[in-house]
Design a protein around this motif. Structure first.
Motif, PDB file in Angstrom:
ATOM      1  N   ILE A  30       2.876  -4.219   3.380  1.00  0.00           N
ATOM      2  CA  ILE A  30       4.028  -3.320   3.287  1.00  0.00           C
ATOM      3  C   ILE A  30       3.486  -1.933   2.957  1.00  0.00           C
ATOM      4  CG2 ILE A  30       6.192  -2.803   2.100  1.00  0.00           C
ATOM      5  CD1 ILE A  30       6.404  -5.775   1.418  1.00  0.00           C
ATOM      6  N   LEU A  31       3.690  -0.996   3.851  1.00  0.00           N
ATOM      7  CA  LEU A  31       3.129   0.341   3.694  1.00  0.00           C
ATOM      8  C   LEU A  31       4.226   1.358   3.423  1.00  0.00           C
ATOM      9  CD1 LEU A  31       0.844   2.435   3.891  1.00  0.00           C
ATOM     10  CD2 LEU A  31       1.173   2.442   6.378  1.00  0.00           C
TER      11      LEU A  31
ATOM     12  N   LEU B 265       6.401  -0.835   7.807  1.00  0.00           N
ATOM     13  CA  LEU B 265       6.347   0.567   7.409  1.00  0.00           C
ATOM     14  C   LEU B 265       7.654   1.002   6.764  1.00  0.00           C
ATOM     15  CD1 LEU B 265       4.555   2.272  10.450  1.00  0.00           C
ATOM     16  CD2 LEU B 265       3.569   1.118   8.466  1.00  0.00           C
ATOM     17  N   LYS B 266       7.516   1.730   5.663  1.00  0.00           N
ATOM     18  CA  LYS B 266       8.660   2.318   4.979  1.00  0.00           C
ATOM     19  C   LYS B 266       8.330   3.798   4.763  1.00  0.00           C
ATOM     20  CE  LYS B 266       9.686  -2.005   2.506  1.00  0.00           C
ATOM     21  NZ  LYS B 266      11.056  -2.251   2.986  1.00  0.00           N
ATOM     22  N   LEU B 267       8.939   4.650   5.549  1.00  0.00           N
ATOM     23  CA  LEU B 267       8.621   6.071   5.545  1.00  0.00           C
ATOM     24  C   LEU B 267       9.741   6.867   4.896  1.00  0.00           C
ATOM     25  CD1 LEU B 267       7.355   6.360   9.246  1.00  0.00           C
ATOM     26  CD2 LEU B 267       6.075   5.637   7.220  1.00  0.00           C
ATOM     27  N   VAL B 268       9.374   7.749   3.961  1.00  0.00           N
ATOM     28  CA  VAL B 268      10.347   8.607   3.301  1.00  0.00           C
ATOM     29  C   VAL B 268       9.949  10.057   3.514  1.00  0.00           C
ATOM     30  CG1 VAL B 268      11.405   9.286   1.128  1.00  0.00           C
ATOM     31  CG2 VAL B 268      10.887   6.881   1.549  1.00  0.00           C
TER      32      VAL B 268
ATOM     33  N   PHE C 214       0.861  -1.181   0.000  1.00  0.00           N
ATOM     34  CA  PHE C 214       0.000   0.000   0.000  1.00  0.00           C
ATOM     35  C   PHE C 214       0.896   1.230   0.000  1.00  0.00           C
ATOM     36  CE2 PHE C 214      -3.103   3.085   1.428  1.00  0.00           C
ATOM     37  CZ  PHE C 214      -4.294   2.623   0.875  1.00  0.00           C
ATOM     38  N   VAL C 215       0.605   2.162  -0.924  1.00  0.00           N
ATOM     39  CA  VAL C 215       1.441   3.346  -1.112  1.00  0.00           C
ATOM     40  C   VAL C 215       0.632   4.604  -0.825  1.00  0.00           C
ATOM     41  CG1 VAL C 215       3.020   4.557  -2.653  1.00  0.00           C
ATOM     42  CG2 VAL C 215       2.619   2.099  -2.960  1.00  0.00           C
ATOM     43  N   ILE C 216       1.043   5.375   0.162  1.00  0.00           N
ATOM     44  CA  ILE C 216       0.426   6.673   0.434  1.00  0.00           C
ATOM     45  C   ILE C 216       1.339   7.749  -0.129  1.00  0.00           C
ATOM     46  CG2 ILE C 216      -0.375   8.279   2.198  1.00  0.00           C
ATOM     47  CD1 ILE C 216      -0.955   5.936   4.006  1.00  0.00           C
ATOM     48  N   THR C 217       0.810   8.527  -1.069  1.00  0.00           N
ATOM     49  CA  THR C 217       1.597   9.550  -1.757  1.00  0.00           C
ATOM     50  C   THR C 217       1.047  10.926  -1.421  1.00  0.00           C
ATOM     51  OG1 THR C 217       1.778   7.975  -3.587  1.00  0.00           O
ATOM     52  CG2 THR C 217       2.591  10.217  -3.968  1.00  0.00           C
ATOM     53  N   ASP C 218       1.826  11.717  -0.740  1.00  0.00           N
ATOM     54  CA  ASP C 218       1.410  13.059  -0.333  1.00  0.00           C
ATOM     55  C   ASP C 218       1.723  14.034  -1.471  1.00  0.00           C
ATOM     56  OD1 ASP C 218       0.777  15.424   0.872  1.00  0.00           O
ATOM     57  OD2 ASP C 218       2.099  15.166   2.612  1.00  0.00           O
ATOM     58  N   LEU C 219       0.662  14.512  -2.137  1.00  0.00           N
ATOM     59  CA  LEU C 219       0.824  15.498  -3.210  1.00  0.00           C
ATOM     60  C   LEU C 219       0.029  16.761  -2.889  1.00  0.00           C
ATOM     61  CD1 LEU C 219       0.576  13.199  -6.386  1.00  0.00           C
ATOM     62  CD2 LEU C 219       2.616  13.967  -5.176  1.00  0.00           C
ATOM     63  N   ARG C 220      -0.093  17.056  -1.606  1.00  0.00           N
ATOM     64  CA  ARG C 220      -0.775  18.279  -1.204  1.00  0.00           C
ATOM     65  C   ARG C 220       0.084  19.497  -1.547  1.00  0.00           C
ATOM     66  NH1 ARG C 220      -1.841  16.946   4.919  1.00  0.00           N
ATOM     67  NH2 ARG C 220       0.264  16.116   4.642  1.00  0.00           N
TER      68      ARG C 220
END
Length: 312
Positions: A203-204, A230-233, A98-104
């Motif tokens: 895998i997030l 969790l894989k945070l960038v 699962f991919v959370i993409t912050d494009l705010r």
């Protein structure tokens, strides 16, 4: 253009936007086509996550037998029937991604290198294509200036294209946006919304500048780390960590002007606020083994030749 095995990864033509064609073309990169299996990591040499086993999924029940683990007893069934039964589980055969993409709005910014949003969209597309080539399910959530798009994990290629289109669509909207555009809710709120879609063992990936990180976000991530990898960038611009030397700065944009008096005390407060973001994520790494990397817009591993020190 054909992307050969020895070619560097393609770099977006513009520093402030990335097109649908560019994101789609990443599927021809050898690792994304399954020609060269790479560990889809986000490390920079020293932030490593714990290797977790695949999750277990409920399958069936049977009558209790001597030696069965009492933690697996079906207490509800026993209450109804008066007889002890043991739950049976089977190992999951895949690791959903699962991919959370912050494009705010704050992500559409950079004083050096590529915009933070470009790096986030590029990295997310690489994760999507590589996951599909591995035969696993992939889903995600795209946070944009005009709302969010949620995709439940699936190995459907048509949905993958919809996710890619959602990533590129944010740049089209941002180009037309004005000062009245509303950002979606905070990262904390969005994690609450998405948590129900994440099964054990998922895998997030989360690509963001974490500009609105707070203790509540840390609590949600701590809870998720108990059942997800969790894989945070954190993606930042050099200006976010330290103001250039001087005292008075003028910022303009969208018809507005802001004057900042960056004296010594202001410089200290400014650096301290950014350090809080780093500290929050480092604590998650130290306490829960969450994988964490910090990319800067002018110095990041995305467009380099994959290798031992590659950050992807």
């Amino acid at each position: 253009m054909f992307i050969g095995e020895s070619s560097p990864r393609p770099v977006p033509a513009a520093r402030n936007l990335i097109s649908l064609d560019e994101l789609v073309s990443l599927r021809f990169w050898p690792p994304a086509r399954g020609q060269k299996r790479e560990r889809m990591a986000i490390r920079e040499g020293h932030h490593l996550s714990n290797v977790r086993a695949r999750g277990m999924e409920y399958d069936d029940v049977r009558e209790y037998q001597p030696g069965d683990d009492i933690r697996h007893l079906d207490w509800r069934l026993m209450a109804r029937t008066g007889e002890a039964h043991t739950k049976l589980f089977r190992e999951e055969r895949e690791r959903p991604v699962f991919v959370i993409t912050d494009l705010r709005a704050p992500m559409h910014f950079a004083t050096q290198g590529h915009f933070k949003s470009v790096l986030a969209a590029y990295a997310s597309a690489m994760v999507i294509w590589t996951t599909l080539s591995s035969g696993d399910r992939v889903g995600g959530q795209v946070l944009t200036p005009n709302g969010t798009n949620l995709f439940k994990p699936s190995n459907n290629r048509q949905q993958a294209m919809q996710m890619i289109a959602s990533l590129s669509g944010s740049f089209e909207h941002n180009a037309k946006a004005n000062s009245t555009s509303d950002d979606p809710a905070s990262l904390s709120d969005k994690l609450i919304e998405v948590e129900a879609s994440l099964s054990s063992g998922t895998i997030l990936y989360l690509f963001s500048d974490f500009h609105d990180a707070d203790p509540l976000l840390e609590q949600h991530l701590m809870r998720l780390s108990q059942r997800c990898e969790l894989k945070l960038v954190l993606i930042s611009d050099p200006l976010e960590s330290q103001l250039p030397t001087g005292n008075l700065y003028r910022f303009t944009g969208e018809g507005r002007e802001l004057m900042v008096n960056a004296d010594h005390n202001q410089q200290i407060r400014y650096r301290s606020e950014f350090k809080k973001r780093i500290t929050l994520l480092e604590q998650l790494h130290n306490i829960r083994g969450v994988e964490f990397a910090h990319w800067q817009s002018h110095a990041h591993p995305l467009f380099s030749q994959p290798g031992a020190n590659d950050g992807f």
